[in-house]
Each structure stands twice: as C-alpha cells, then as structure tokens.
Design a protein around this motif. Structure first.
Motif, PDB file in Angstrom:
ATOM      1  N   PHE A 226      42.624  55.385  31.179  1.00 39.64           N
ATOM      2  CA  PHE A 226      43.222  54.480  32.033  1.00 39.64           C
ATOM      3  C   PHE A 226      43.209  52.954  31.579  1.00 39.64           C
ATOM      4  N   ALA A 227      42.502  52.462  30.736  1.00 39.45           N
ATOM      5  CA  ALA A 227      42.469  51.123  30.322  1.00 39.45           C
ATOM      6  C   ALA A 227      43.427  50.810  29.387  1.00 39.45           C
TER       7      ALA A 227
ATOM      8  N   ALA B 233      34.354  50.457  35.933  1.00 36.52           N
ATOM      9  CA  ALA B 233      33.848  51.594  35.979  1.00 36.52           C
ATOM     10  C   ALA B 233      32.717  51.606  36.445  1.00 36.52           C
TER      11      ALA B 233
ATOM     12  N   CYS C 164      44.706  50.238  35.809  1.00 39.64           N
ATOM     13  CA  CYS C 164      44.379  51.481  35.575  1.00 39.64           C
ATOM     14  C   CYS C 164      45.917  52.112  35.281  1.00 39.64           C
ATOM     15  N   ARG C 165      46.177  52.206  34.004  1.00 39.68           N
ATOM     16  CA  ARG C 165      47.437  52.619  33.604  1.00 39.68           C
ATOM     17  C   ARG C 165      48.611  51.593  34.108  1.00 39.68           C
TER      18      ARG C 165
ATOM     19  N   THR D 270      36.866  59.639  40.680  1.00 39.20           N
ATOM     20  CA  THR D 270      37.610  60.186  39.656  1.00 39.20           C
ATOM     21  C   THR D 270      37.186  61.614  39.654  1.00 39.20           C
TER      22      THR D 270
ATOM     23  N   THR E 151      39.802  46.479  33.525  1.00 36.90           N
ATOM     24  CA  THR E 151      39.216  47.841  34.122  1.00 36.90           C
ATOM     25  C   THR E 151      37.879  47.568  34.495  1.00 36.90           C
TER      26      THR E 151
ATOM     27  N   GLN F 230      40.104  43.906  39.771  1.00 37.20           N
ATOM     28  CA  GLN F 230      39.233  44.624  38.970  1.00 37.20           C
ATOM     29  C   GLN F 230      37.657  44.100  39.426  1.00 37.20           C
TER      30      GLN F 230
ATOM     31  N   MET G 202      36.649  54.000  39.262  1.00 39.74           N
ATOM     32  CA  MET G 202      37.107  53.182  38.743  1.00 39.74           C
ATOM     33  C   MET G 202      37.912  52.273  39.324  1.00 39.74           C
ATOM     34  N   TRP G 203      38.215  50.839  39.201  1.00 37.38           N
ATOM     35  CA  TRP G 203      39.124  50.293  39.737  1.00 37.38           C
ATOM     36  C   TRP G 203      39.520  49.070  38.715  1.00 37.38           C
TER      37      TRP G 203
ATOM     38  N   VAL H  82      36.943  57.019  31.669  1.00 32.07           N
ATOM     39  CA  VAL H  82      38.106  56.071  32.423  1.00 32.07           C
ATOM     40  C   VAL H  82      38.501  55.167  31.275  1.00 32.07           C
TER      41      VAL H  82
END
Length: 536
Positions: A346-347, A309, A323-324, A334, A307, A274, A319-320, A342
């Motif tokens: 994805f969070a 963004a 993520c899922r 993205t 997460t 993150q 994003m980083w 995001v």
C-alpha cells in the motif's frame, strides 16, 4: 509422428520450466534478510543463510555497491560484505545506504552529495566502505537515515550523526553539513539512548527513561514541540512528560511513538490522514491514536512515505495514511500478519520500512506432508504393479480420498496388479489423491479422463478437461474430440468442436481426421454444416 514430436517438445519445455522454478524456489528459501529500497523501490539487497550478500535493481547513484552504476536484474554478489552478519540497515532518498554488522561495524555507499556517507567527501560511494572516524572501538547497534543525513546508535547509548544539515537535522547547533560522524551532545550528553529514527529532515531519539528528544526540520510540526520552528539541537518533548516511550518511528513528515503501555501518540503532517486522528489537520503536539482495544506492540513508518502501520498483541495489523494513493484517516484493520506487508502492498513507493528478517520455516503443512510421502517405499503399506513398475501408496489415504478404494481395498492387500490403465495414467491418478493436482500431457490426460469417468471422480474429470484444453492443437484436435464424446464430457466436446471449426482446413488434412470413426465423422459434418462451416 508430428504429434509425437510436438508432445515430446512440450514435455521437455515443461520439465525445463519446472527445473527453473525448483532452482528459483531453492534460492528464495536461502534468503534470511532482505530490503527493498530506493526512490521508487527499484533496488534490493538480500543476505542468505550462508551470510552471502546480493543486490539487484536500477543502481541509482551506485547504491547497489557493485563498483559501477549498471542496473541489473540478475543478483550480483557483494564480496566485501559476504561473511559479515548484517544487524541493521537503513537508506536515504539519494539513495545512500548505511549498514551495521553484528560486530558493530558501519558500512556506507551510494549517493554522497551532502557527505551522508560519512567519509569526509562528497564523492559518490560505489562500493561499501567502513566508516571508522570517531567510531573506533564503538559498537553500532542501530542505524537510521533521513533523506540525505545519517544517524547511528552505539551499544553504550551514544548517538552519532553526519550529512545534510540545512535544517539542523544532525543536531550540531549549526546548519553546516557534517562530513564525518560527530557525537550528538547538548541535552543528550549524559543520557543513554535506546532507540533512534529519522524523518526526511529531522531526527529523534528515545532515552532509557522513556523521554523523547527531537531536532531538525519542524515545518509541519513533526518535532511535537507545539511550534513549527526548526530545532538545531536535541530538545525534549515536554508534552510527553510522565509518559514512558519505548519506540519512535518517522514518516516523511510525521512521527509515531509507542509507549510502555501499548498506546500510540502521533504528530506532524497529516495531509493523508497519516496521524490516524480521523481528519487531515496537522498536529504540532502529541495526539493519542486509537487503534484498537488491544495493546499495540509494534509501530511502523518510513521517511519516504506518508503511511503508518501498527500491530497489536493479538496479531492484528492496522494501517492508515496514504494507502495506494487514497487517504485513510482512521486506523484500518487489514488481513496482513505483519506491518511489512502494509508497505509492500500500500505504500508509495513500495519500499521496506526496515531490514526484513525471514526465519527458516521447516514446518510442513498437512498437504505438504502428504505430497512428500507419495510413492515413498519407506512408509507405504501398499504397492500397485502397473506395466511392470511399482507405485507405493498408503491404504488409509486412498480410502479417505477415493470411494472406489474404500470399497475394494482389504487390510491384507500388499500388492495390486493393474492392467486397465497405463503406468503414466495410473501414477498420475494416485499422485492426484496426494496433491489435488495432475501432471500429464494432454494425450495421456485422455486416459486419465477415462479413469475419472470409471471411478466417478468428478473433480478429476474437470481437471483432465482443463489439461486437454490447454494442450489442444490441429494434430490432436480430432483425437481429443473423440475422447470427449466417448467420456460424455460435454463442455470439452464443445470446446474441441469449436477448435476444429476454427482450424477446419488444417484439421481436415490430418491423419486423425482420416481415421475418424464413421458415426463421429457423420455427426461432425452435420454439426459443422449447421454452424455454417462450409459456406463460401
């Protein structure tokens, strides 16, 4: 008769569904602010353009503010907040909610086991109540929540905190819980704060000269002080000396800051990547995050997630982190247009990192504009007369969309009579030219299939076949099979034939089968025999 009744029932149901969808679309368009929150993203608060406030969801710890703990899938109106324009909102893990209005008033409700509502008790708050202690004559412009503590920023740059304080996150110098708002002083006594944020058990403040002050839990280095010891009072991050920070954002146990030059620094927990440094090692000092060559204009993190963004000046969103469930250790480009997406996609949990504002969009796309103008007598320059009814259209659009009209329409045409097709069929065809869609019951779609064949509209022909397939039943199967054969729609013919074979006993007892064309009946029996339909 049975076929007619079934068709009528289908049309009625279709109309009811369309009415419900229209009503839902209208209600959605009224929403101007929204927040999805809670430990699992199961609660929602939204405000409409009329400043009405509604909630729905699981209602854990009474966090919906409805006066009870009943969950609801139907939006419930919060009368106590209606008419009050919401400026900002934050939420904790309990969850508890802290909201500030544009007038600067603060309201809290929900979980309160650690006095995070600021009302001096530890009783859960089932309805929004204004927090006034020590905030009288103060205008709150920003709010932030950790897991079980709360923080607000006033218009004159003062910070007030309350709630859980086991790690010094309220900045009072002790670890005793704080039941009411108290101003955070110490190093902030003579500073004007411009931005605040909370991690799970830590707090951050940016002052007007760009310095960052931190306090609370530091077990993962999330305070950026180069150590892992907790900090009970605000302390300046010395490693950012000479760097002017504009914004700070806190994740579960990591921190991001955005500088006035559009650069990102990160520190703290990094087990999911993150921090965006390319590895999973925690960092107790601020570390540069390379997002893109472009300037970063927005950073995003949420105290309930791992997460991160960011959005660049050119509108790209990266994003980083977690993520899922996957670890993304470098900023990943993205296809999103905003950082909010995001966290929605994805969070974990899928909650919002801020109160989302939705601007009214009155702009119509080209497709929407064309759809709106179909059968509009005010702008049309041509009328079709079908079964005694007029359909208003535009010559230029018909010529652009259909080869048939390009060859037959003249500039002096004002009214064209049409007797080859019924009004529902021809109207559906003209509407298709404006919308690319058809709205007809399967039986009328046969007539449209005839028209599509005559006008050589292959895409329309495919849409008709899809509509017919979706509406096939035992009563109309033979009629639809006959139409497919007549209009040489081979895929549809095969589909109808298979349906007839699969429902052979019922189909052979229908009136449609009794009235079947002799040659078609002969071919049907022959083909059915070849596939073994008459074997015992």
């Amino acid at each position: 008769m049975i076929l007619e009744i079934k068709t009528r029932e289908r049309i009625v149901k279709q109309n009811e569904n369309e009415e419900k969808k229209c009503q839902f679309d209208k209600e959605i368009k009224l929403i101007r602010q929204a927040c999805v929150f809670g430990s699992a993203g199961n609660e929602v608060l939204y405000a409409t353009e009329n400043d009405e406030v509604f909630v729905l969801g699981m209602n854990c710890s009474g966090c919906l503010g409805t006066g009870d703990m009943q969950s609801t899938i139907e939006p419930r109106r919060l009368d106590s907040l209606c008419g009050k324009k919401i400026a900002c909102l934050s939420y904790g893990s309990g969850p508890h909610v802290v909201l500030a209005t544009e007038e600067g008033e603060v309201y809290t409700w929900g979980h309160n086991a650690y006095s995070q509502l600021g009302n001096g008790t530890t009783n859960h708050g089932f309805v929004p109540c204004q927090v006034s202690t020590n905030l009288v004559n103060k205008k709150v412009i920003e709010v932030a929540c950790g897991s079980h503590h709360s923080m607000v920023l006033t218009s004159d740059g003062e910070v007030y905190t309350w709630g859980y304080n086991n790690s010094g996150q309220v900045g009072s110098g002790s670890t005793a819980n704080q039941p009411i708002p108290r101003r955070v002083t110490s190093c902030l006594q003579n500073k004007i704060v411009v931005n605040i944020a909370c991690g799970q058990m830590c707090s951050m403040a940016v002052v007007e000269n760009g310095e960052v002050y931190v306090w609370g839990y530091n077990g993962n280095g999330q305070l950026g002080l180069g150590s892992s010891g907790n900090q009970p009072t605000p302390c300046r991050i010395a490693a950012l000396q000479g760097i002017r920070v504009q914004r700070v954002a806190c994740g579960y146990a990591h921190t991001l800051v955005l500088t006035d030059e559009g650069q990102i620094y990160a520190w703290g927990a990094n087990s999911y990547g993150q921090l965006g440094t390319g590895n999973k090692s925690n960092q107790s000092y601020p570390t540069t995050v390379i997002v893109d060559k472009d300037r970063v204009v927005e950073i995003a993190a949420c105290h309930s997630a791992h997460t991160s963004a960011a959005k660049t000046q050119s509108g790209q969103v990266f994003m980083w982190g977690q993520c899922r469930g996957q670890s993304v250790t470098f900023p990943h480009l993205t296809h999103f247009a905003c950082t909010d997406d995001v966290f929605a996609c994805f969070a974990t949990p899928a909650v919002m990192w801020r109160l989302l504002s939705v601007e009214a969009d009155d702009h119509l796309t080209v497709a929407q504009s064309l759809k709106k103008e179909f059968d509009n007598p005010e702008t049309a320059d041509l009328k079709f007369l079908v079964d005694g009814k007029y359909i208003h259209v535009h010559k230029v659009l018909l010529k652009i969309r259909c080869e048939h009209f390009r060859s037959i329409l003249n500039n002096d045409d004002e009214i064209i009579e049409m007797s080859e097709f019924s009004y529902p069929v021809y109207r559906a065809f003209l509407e298709y030219l404006y919308t690319d869609n058809i709205r007809l019951p399967p039986e009328d779609a046969i007539g449209l299939l005839d028209l599509a064949t005559l006008y050589r509209e292959n895409r329309l022909k495919k849409l008709c076949q899809q509509t017919i397939k979706q509406g096939i039943c035992e009563e109309n199967a033979i009629a639809l099979l006959s139409a497919a054969v007549k209009y040489e729609a081979q895929d549809l013919e095969e589909f109808c034939f298979r349906f007839c074979i699969n429902h052979l006993t019922v189909v052979t007892q229908t009136q449609g089968f009794a009235d079947m064309d002799h040659d078609l009946l002969k071919n049907f029996i022959s083909k059915a025999s070849r596939v073994g339909a008459f074997r015992n």
